[in-house]
Structures are given as C-alpha cells and as structure tokens.
Design a protein around this motif. Structure first.
Motif, PDB file in Angstrom:
ATOM      1  N   SER A  55      75.454  87.578 115.920  1.00 58.13           N
ATOM      2  CA  SER A  55      76.173  86.442 116.516  1.00 58.13           C
ATOM      3  C   SER A  55      77.310  86.029 115.589  1.00 58.13           C
ATOM      4  O   SER A  55      77.816  84.918 115.668  1.00 58.13           O
ATOM      5  N   GLY A  56      77.657  86.938 114.693  1.00 57.23           N
ATOM      6  CA  GLY A  56      78.802  86.677 113.835  1.00 57.23           C
ATOM      7  C   GLY A  56      78.551  85.851 112.601  1.00 57.23           C
ATOM      8  O   GLY A  56      79.488  85.361 111.981  1.00 57.23           O
ATOM      9  N   ASN A  57      77.286  85.686 112.243  1.00 62.39           N
ATOM     10  CA  ASN A  57      76.977  84.895 111.052  1.00 62.39           C
ATOM     11  C   ASN A  57      76.444  85.754 109.911  1.00 62.39           C
ATOM     12  O   ASN A  57      75.407  85.452 109.315  1.00 62.39           O
ATOM     13  N   VAL A  58      77.176  86.793 109.640  1.00 61.90           N
ATOM     14  CA  VAL A  58      76.757  87.745 108.622  1.00 61.90           C
ATOM     15  C   VAL A  58      76.544  87.097 107.260  1.00 61.90           C
ATOM     16  O   VAL A  58      75.547  87.349 106.588  1.00 61.90           O
TER      17      VAL A  58
ATOM     18  N   ALA B  30      63.242  94.571 104.215  1.00 62.43           N
ATOM     19  CA  ALA B  30      64.360  93.647 104.423  1.00 62.43           C
ATOM     20  C   ALA B  30      65.738  94.278 104.178  1.00 62.43           C
ATOM     21  O   ALA B  30      66.652  94.097 104.978  1.00 62.43           O
ATOM     22  N   TYR B  31      65.861  95.009 103.091  1.00 64.33           N
ATOM     23  CA  TYR B  31      67.172  95.584 102.789  1.00 64.33           C
ATOM     24  C   TYR B  31      67.574  96.653 103.792  1.00 64.33           C
ATOM     25  O   TYR B  31      68.721  96.693 104.248  1.00 64.33           O
ATOM     26  N   ALA B  32      66.625  97.488 104.125  1.00 62.64           N
ATOM     27  CA  ALA B  32      66.932  98.524 105.115  1.00 62.64           C
ATOM     28  C   ALA B  32      67.326  97.873 106.436  1.00 62.64           C
ATOM     29  O   ALA B  32      68.284  98.299 107.099  1.00 62.64           O
ATOM     30  N   ASP B  33      66.600  96.845 106.818  1.00 58.15           N
ATOM     31  CA  ASP B  33      66.903  96.170 108.078  1.00 58.15           C
ATOM     32  C   ASP B  33      68.266  95.494 108.036  1.00 58.15           C
ATOM     33  O   ASP B  33      69.019  95.503 109.001  1.00 58.15           O
ATOM     34  N   MET B  34      68.540  94.911 106.888  1.00 61.88           N
ATOM     35  CA  MET B  34      69.807  94.222 106.734  1.00 61.88           C
ATOM     36  C   MET B  34      70.967  95.211 106.820  1.00 61.88           C
ATOM     37  O   MET B  34      71.973  94.954 107.492  1.00 61.88           O
ATOM     38  N   ILE B  35      70.803  96.338 106.164  1.00 55.98           N
ATOM     39  CA  ILE B  35      71.840  97.366 106.205  1.00 55.98           C
ATOM     40  C   ILE B  35      72.045  97.870 107.623  1.00 55.98           C
ATOM     41  O   ILE B  35      73.174  98.030 108.098  1.00 55.98           O
ATOM     42  N   LYS B  36      70.946  98.076 108.306  1.00 58.27           N
ATOM     43  CA  LYS B  36      71.033  98.550 109.686  1.00 58.27           C
ATOM     44  C   LYS B  36      71.805  97.575 110.556  1.00 58.27           C
ATOM     45  O   LYS B  36      72.696  97.958 111.310  1.00 58.27           O
ATOM     46  N   VAL B  37      71.438  96.328 110.447  1.00 57.03           N
ATOM     47  CA  VAL B  37      72.062  95.353 111.348  1.00 57.03           C
ATOM     48  C   VAL B  37      73.505  95.073 110.951  1.00 57.03           C
ATOM     49  O   VAL B  37      74.340  94.776 111.794  1.00 57.03           O
ATOM     50  N   LEU B  38      73.805  95.212 109.674  1.00 55.71           N
ATOM     51  CA  LEU B  38      75.200  95.056 109.252  1.00 55.71           C
ATOM     52  C   LEU B  38      76.045  96.153 109.883  1.00 55.71           C
ATOM     53  O   LEU B  38      77.143  95.899 110.380  1.00 55.71           O
ATOM     54  N   CYS B  39      75.521  97.356 109.867  1.00 50.01           N
ATOM     55  CA  CYS B  39      76.254  98.463 110.486  1.00 50.01           C
ATOM     56  C   CYS B  39      76.426  98.206 111.967  1.00 50.01           C
ATOM     57  O   CYS B  39      77.502  98.414 112.539  1.00 50.01           O
ATOM     58  N   LYS B  40      75.360  97.743 112.577  1.00 55.61           N
ATOM     59  CA  LYS B  40      75.400  97.484 114.012  1.00 55.61           C
ATOM     60  C   LYS B  40      76.416  96.397 114.343  1.00 55.61           C
ATOM     61  O   LYS B  40      77.025  96.396 115.408  1.00 55.61           O
ATOM     62  N   ALA B  41      76.573  95.487 113.406  1.00 54.50           N
ATOM     63  CA  ALA B  41      77.530  94.401 113.618  1.00 54.50           C
ATOM     64  C   ALA B  41      78.942  94.819 113.251  1.00 54.50           C
ATOM     65  O   ALA B  41      79.867  94.019 113.288  1.00 54.50           O
ATOM     66  N   GLY B  42      79.083  96.081 112.857  1.00 56.56           N
ATOM     67  CA  GLY B  42      80.400  96.565 112.519  1.00 56.56           C
ATOM     68  C   GLY B  42      80.833  96.258 111.090  1.00 56.56           C
ATOM     69  O   GLY B  42      81.969  96.497 110.713  1.00 56.56           O
TER      70      GLY B  42
END
Length: 244
Positions: free
Chosen positions: A154-157, A177-189
RNA sequence: CAGCAAAAAAG
C-alpha cells in the motif's frame, strides 16, 4: 464427547457445515455435552463460507446454551466479520472477549490486522500491531508477513522497514522475516531496497544464507529483474548495492 | 497431533 467434535470437525472441513450443525444439535438432544471445539469448527466453517449471519447465530447459540466460547471460537467469528469487512463488529468481539477474560492470541491480532488492511485502514492495523506487542505477544512469521505485506503493497515501505528494525532491536525477529521482507519489497517494485536489505543482513564477504538466496532470486525473477536474478545466481555474497 | 490467521511458480 470426543467423537462428536471429531465428526463435526470432519464435516466442516469437507464443506458440510449444515450437516455438522445438524449433527451437533442431535448430539445435544442426546445429552452429549457439546464443547467449544465443535462450535469453533462450525463458526469457522460458516465464516469461511461467507455466511457471517449464520456464524453469528451459532456464536450466540453457543453461549445461550451455556457453552463458554474459547479463543478459537472468538477468532473464528472475528475472522468472519473481517472477511465481511465488518471491522467495527470484529473489534467489538475483541473487546468482548477481553472483558470475558479470554486473552487474544497472535492469531487474533493477525486476523484483525489483515482485516484492517483489506479495508485499507493502515492506521488501524498498525495500532493493533502495537497493541499486540505492548501486551507482550510476540509477532510470529505469519503476523509479520501480514503486516509487511499490507504496508509495502500500500506504498508504506519505509514504515514496514521501520517495524522490522524495531523487531531487530527487540530481538524478536520472526524466522522468515527478512526473506519475506525482501520478497514483498520486490513485489512492490522496490528492488533496489530489497538488494540493500539482502546485502545488509550479512557481514561483508559472507555468504547469503541459502534459503534467503533462493527466495531472493525468485522474487527478483518475478519482479521482472532477470538480470539481477542472474547476477545473484552467480554470487553467493549478495548483489552489491552496499559494497558495489 | 479433535478446532482458528498470512503468504506461497522451493516448505
């Protein structure tokens, strides 16, 4: 007594919630004591089927019949309200269970946090997150994933990154947590940010842990960054946004 | 090891 809930549970799992309810009623007439296990399974089944009205009825019937709902029952009905986007009702149940001395769990909060994100109430979600931590309930991998996904997509990286940092200083970073964070950061562009995070969590020159590497490579690929994914495949020590 | 949450093209 044991068998009753097993049957109810089984029926609910295969989607026969109506039959399960029928069975429960009959068991009750036979004088068997129907416990919270059975009720939670039915409430959950109805909630998942989107029949929140029915779920609510069963929930009420439960207490009227003198069966105290446990945390599973509360979670199930809260989930039903969340899935129906009835957040105010969901919150009312939360307060209700607390009043009755039934302590919410990390599940309860995860359900509510996810529900708030689904109606785009970021502040509400964050408030619940803080409340959970203040209560001494440690976030687990699922709850963090729910929060980070909700925030990042939702744009609140930056807010999500801040939460992760806070967890780090508290020493309660969930395993993935880190793997998930990296994944979602990529997904968020936010690929560059993901790269920096990946580089930053390992010491200079050390290998990126295997699990994280793979998650990272896949996330890059899915983000359309085949070039970076390729680079990562050939390096065991990160991509180098920090070390260059 | 009777019942509840998120993500997931590697559990």
């Amino acid at each position: 007594k044991f068998a009753c809930s097993t049957v109810v549970n089984g029926l609910c799992k295969i989607g026969e919630v109506e039959q399960a309810w029928d069975f429960l009623e009959r068991s009750q007439v036979l004088g068997l004591d129907v416990n919270a296990f059975s009720y939670s399974a039915i409430i959950d089944g109805l909630s998942k089927a989107g029949k929140i009205g029915e779920a609510e009825k069963v929930f009420k019937a439960m207490s009227e019949r003198g069966c105290a709902g446990d945390v599973f029952c509360f979670n199930a009905i809260i989930d039903g309200f969340c899935k129906a986007a009835e957040m105010q009702k969901a919150m009312r149940i939360l307060h209700c269970m607390e009043k009755e001395g039934c302590e919410p769990t990390v599940y309860t909060y995860t359900i509510l946090i996810d529900g708030h994100f689904k109606v785009r109430d970021l502040e509400g979600a964050l408030k619940l997150w803080d409340e959970m931590i203040d209560k001494g309930i440690s976030p687990n991998a699922v709850s963090f994933r729910t929060l980070s996904t909700g925030l990042c997509l939702s744009g609140n990286v930056s807010r999500a990154c801040r939460v992760l940092d806070e967890l780090a200083t508290m020493g309660v970073v969930p395993e993935t947590a880190y793997a998930d964070m990296i994944k979602v950061l990529c997904k968020a562009g936010r690929v560059k940010q993901a790269c920096k995070l990946a580089d930053g969590i390992i010491d200079r020159g050390r290998e990126v842990p295997g699990k994280l590497r793979c998650a990272f490579i896949n996330a890059l690929r899915k983000a359309g960054k085949a070039d970076l994914a390729f680079k990562m495949v050939h390096s065991r020590i990160g991509i180098g946004y920090n070390r260059s």
